[in-house]
Structures are given as C-alpha cells and as structure tokens.
Scaffold this motif. Structure first.
Motif, PDB file in Angstrom:
ATOM      1  N   ALA A  28       3.980   2.016 -17.451  1.00 17.76           N
ATOM      2  CA  ALA A  28       5.399   1.717 -17.681  1.00 17.76           C
ATOM      3  C   ALA A  28       6.213   2.997 -17.821  1.00 17.76           C
ATOM      4  O   ALA A  28       7.293   3.125 -17.223  1.00 17.76           O
ATOM      5  N   GLU A  29       5.714   3.943 -18.584  1.00 14.63           N
ATOM      6  CA  GLU A  29       6.421   5.217 -18.748  1.00 14.63           C
ATOM      7  C   GLU A  29       6.515   5.973 -17.428  1.00 14.63           C
ATOM      8  O   GLU A  29       7.550   6.553 -17.113  1.00 14.63           O
ATOM      9  N   ALA A  30       5.440   5.943 -16.652  1.00 16.24           N
ATOM     10  CA  ALA A  30       5.420   6.683 -15.388  1.00 16.24           C
ATOM     11  C   ALA A  30       6.406   6.114 -14.373  1.00 16.24           C
ATOM     12  O   ALA A  30       6.944   6.860 -13.543  1.00 16.24           O
ATOM     13  N   ILE A  31       6.643   4.799 -14.414  1.00 22.22           N
ATOM     14  CA  ILE A  31       7.571   4.185 -13.457  1.00 22.22           C
ATOM     15  C   ILE A  31       8.940   3.918 -14.077  1.00 22.22           C
ATOM     16  O   ILE A  31       9.782   3.284 -13.459  1.00 22.22           O
ATOM     17  N   HIS A  32       9.125   4.388 -15.306  1.00 23.49           N
ATOM     18  CA  HIS A  32      10.423   4.336 -15.986  1.00 23.49           C
ATOM     19  C   HIS A  32      10.928   2.919 -16.219  1.00 23.49           C
ATOM     20  O   HIS A  32      12.093   2.608 -15.939  1.00 23.49           O
ATOM     21  N   VAL A  33      10.038   2.061 -16.728  1.00 20.30           N
ATOM     22  CA  VAL A  33      10.442   0.723 -17.157  1.00 20.30           C
ATOM     23  C   VAL A  33       9.899   0.502 -18.559  1.00 20.30           C
ATOM     24  O   VAL A  33       8.884   1.102 -18.942  1.00 20.30           O
ATOM     25  N   PRO A  34      10.544  -0.363 -19.346  1.00 22.82           N
ATOM     26  CA  PRO A  34      10.002  -0.674 -20.670  1.00 22.82           C
ATOM     27  C   PRO A  34       8.619  -1.325 -20.551  1.00 22.82           C
ATOM     28  O   PRO A  34       8.337  -2.050 -19.590  1.00 22.82           O
ATOM     29  N   THR A  35       7.773  -1.087 -21.533  1.00 23.96           N
ATOM     30  CA  THR A  35       6.430  -1.663 -21.524  1.00 23.96           C
ATOM     31  C   THR A  35       6.494  -3.184 -21.439  1.00 23.96           C
ATOM     32  O   THR A  35       5.681  -3.804 -20.755  1.00 23.96           O
ATOM     33  N   VAL A  37       8.665  -5.006 -19.877  1.00 22.77           N
ATOM     34  CA  VAL A  37       8.930  -5.372 -18.482  1.00 22.77           C
ATOM     35  C   VAL A  37       7.651  -5.248 -17.664  1.00 22.77           C
ATOM     36  O   VAL A  37       7.320  -6.141 -16.873  1.00 22.77           O
ATOM     37  N   PHE A  38       6.916  -4.174 -17.848  1.00 22.98           N
ATOM     38  CA  PHE A  38       5.668  -4.008 -17.107  1.00 22.98           C
ATOM     39  C   PHE A  38       4.676  -5.102 -17.478  1.00 22.98           C
ATOM     40  O   PHE A  38       3.989  -5.654 -16.612  1.00 22.98           O
ATOM     41  N   SER A  39       4.589  -5.448 -18.739  1.00 29.11           N
ATOM     42  CA  SER A  39       3.696  -6.506 -19.180  1.00 29.11           C
ATOM     43  C   SER A  39       4.049  -7.835 -18.507  1.00 29.11           C
ATOM     44  O   SER A  39       3.163  -8.561 -18.050  1.00 29.11           O
ATOM     45  N   ARG A  40       5.324  -8.148 -18.422  1.00 31.19           N
ATOM     46  CA  ARG A  40       5.765  -9.376 -17.755  1.00 31.19           C
ATOM     47  C   ARG A  40       5.399  -9.347 -16.270  1.00 31.19           C
ATOM     48  O   ARG A  40       4.972 -10.355 -15.710  1.00 31.19           O
ATOM     49  N   LEU A  41       5.545  -8.189 -15.652  1.00 34.12           N
ATOM     50  CA  LEU A  41       5.188  -8.040 -14.239  1.00 34.12           C
ATOM     51  C   LEU A  41       3.687  -8.283 -14.056  1.00 34.12           C
ATOM     52  O   LEU A  41       3.273  -9.037 -13.178  1.00 34.12           O
ATOM     53  N   GLU A  42       2.894  -7.693 -14.910  1.00 32.19           N
ATOM     54  CA  GLU A  42       1.444  -7.798 -14.789  1.00 32.19           C
ATOM     55  C   GLU A  42       0.945  -9.213 -15.084  1.00 32.19           C
ATOM     56  O   GLU A  42      -0.079  -9.634 -14.567  1.00 32.19           O
ATOM     57  N   ARG A  43       1.658  -9.954 -15.901  1.00 33.10           N
ATOM     58  CA  ARG A  43       1.288 -11.337 -16.203  1.00 33.10           C
ATOM     59  C   ARG A  43       1.838 -12.324 -15.179  1.00 33.10           C
ATOM     60  O   ARG A  43       1.643 -13.528 -15.303  1.00 33.10           O
ATOM     61  N   GLY A  44       2.525 -11.816 -14.162  1.00 28.29           N
ATOM     62  CA  GLY A  44       3.036 -12.684 -13.118  1.00 28.29           C
ATOM     63  C   GLY A  44       4.313 -13.415 -13.486  1.00 28.29           C
ATOM     64  O   GLY A  44       4.660 -14.432 -12.893  1.00 28.29           O
ATOM     65  N   ARG A  45       5.035 -12.897 -14.452  1.00 30.63           N
ATOM     66  CA  ARG A  45       6.271 -13.520 -14.907  1.00 30.63           C
ATOM     67  C   ARG A  45       7.518 -12.889 -14.284  1.00 30.63           C
ATOM     68  O   ARG A  45       8.620 -13.345 -14.479  1.00 30.63           O
ATOM     69  N   LEU A  46       7.295 -11.812 -13.520  1.00 29.03           N
ATOM     70  CA  LEU A  46       8.411 -11.037 -12.986  1.00 29.03           C
ATOM     71  C   LEU A  46       7.980 -10.378 -11.684  1.00 29.03           C
ATOM     72  O   LEU A  46       6.886  -9.826 -11.602  1.00 29.03           O
ATOM     73  N   LEU A  47       8.832 -10.450 -10.677  1.00 28.87           N
ATOM     74  CA  LEU A  47       8.575  -9.734  -9.422  1.00 28.87           C
ATOM     75  C   LEU A  47       9.131  -8.316  -9.542  1.00 28.87           C
ATOM     76  O   LEU A  47      10.222  -8.122 -10.089  1.00 28.87           O
ATOM     77  N   VAL A  54       7.393   0.707  -5.271  1.00 26.07           N
ATOM     78  CA  VAL A  54       7.050   2.026  -4.729  1.00 26.07           C
ATOM     79  C   VAL A  54       6.470   2.914  -5.837  1.00 26.07           C
ATOM     80  O   VAL A  54       5.471   3.611  -5.631  1.00 26.07           O
ATOM     81  N   GLY A  55       7.075   2.875  -7.011  1.00 30.74           N
ATOM     82  CA  GLY A  55       6.569   3.648  -8.140  1.00 30.74           C
ATOM     83  C   GLY A  55       5.158   3.239  -8.540  1.00 30.74           C
ATOM     84  O   GLY A  55       4.298   4.086  -8.807  1.00 30.74           O
ATOM     85  N   LEU A  56       4.921   1.937  -8.563  1.00 29.74           N
ATOM     86  CA  LEU A  56       3.589   1.435  -8.891  1.00 29.74           C
ATOM     87  C   LEU A  56       2.543   1.955  -7.904  1.00 29.74           C
ATOM     88  O   LEU A  56       1.459   2.381  -8.306  1.00 29.74           O
TER      89      LEU A  56
END
Length: 83
Positions: A28-35, A37-47, A54-56
């Motif tokens: 999350a820090e490396a791609i400049h998003v709150p943790t 937000v990244f957690s929601r992305l990883e759980r499939g709750r957010l595209l 690209v950052g990922l």
C-alpha cells in the motif's frame, strides 16, 4: 460481472504479494494508497484504477496479465518468430 473480476484480481494480487514476501502495508505504501484501500482491493471488494494496477505490477514484479487473469504472458521466442 465486476464482482467476479474483483474477486479474481484480489486473489491474484494476494498470491503475487505473498510470493514477493511483502505485507499489505508495504505494498500500500509503495503504490501510495491507504492500507484499507489495498485491503479492500485484495479481498475483491474494489477494482484497482489504472495507475494503481500499473503500480501493483511494478511493486509485485508481475504482468498486468497475471493480475487480471492469473497467468503470465509467455515470453516471445529469442529469434522474434513467436514460435
């Protein structure tokens, strides 16, 4: 349709993150998003947005194809013939 895609992307991101040996906070820090937000992305709750995708790929050292489909693109033949 988007729910299935979100789940697939989340699963692929989690697999790539584990393979890279990184925590959610580190990515999350490396791609400049709150943790969160990244957690929601990883759980499939957010595209992911395009810049986040690209950052990922850069941080996790995987292709966009891996994030979206779960498989890496085959490298082209050394002679450029594609065979």
């Amino acid at each position: 349709m988007y729910a299935k895609l979100s789940q697939q992307i989340g699963t692929n991101v989690r697999a790539a993150r584990h393979r890279a040996g990184l925590s959610q906070t580190q990515v999350a820090e490396a791609i400049h998003v709150p943790t969160l937000v990244f957690s929601r992305l990883e759980r499939g709750r957010l595209l992911p947005s395009l810049p986040t995708l690209v950052g990922l790929c850069g941080v996790l050292r995987v292709s966009v194809d891996f994030i979206l489909c779960g498989k890496a693109l085959e490298a082209p033949a050394p002679d450029g013939s594609g065979t």
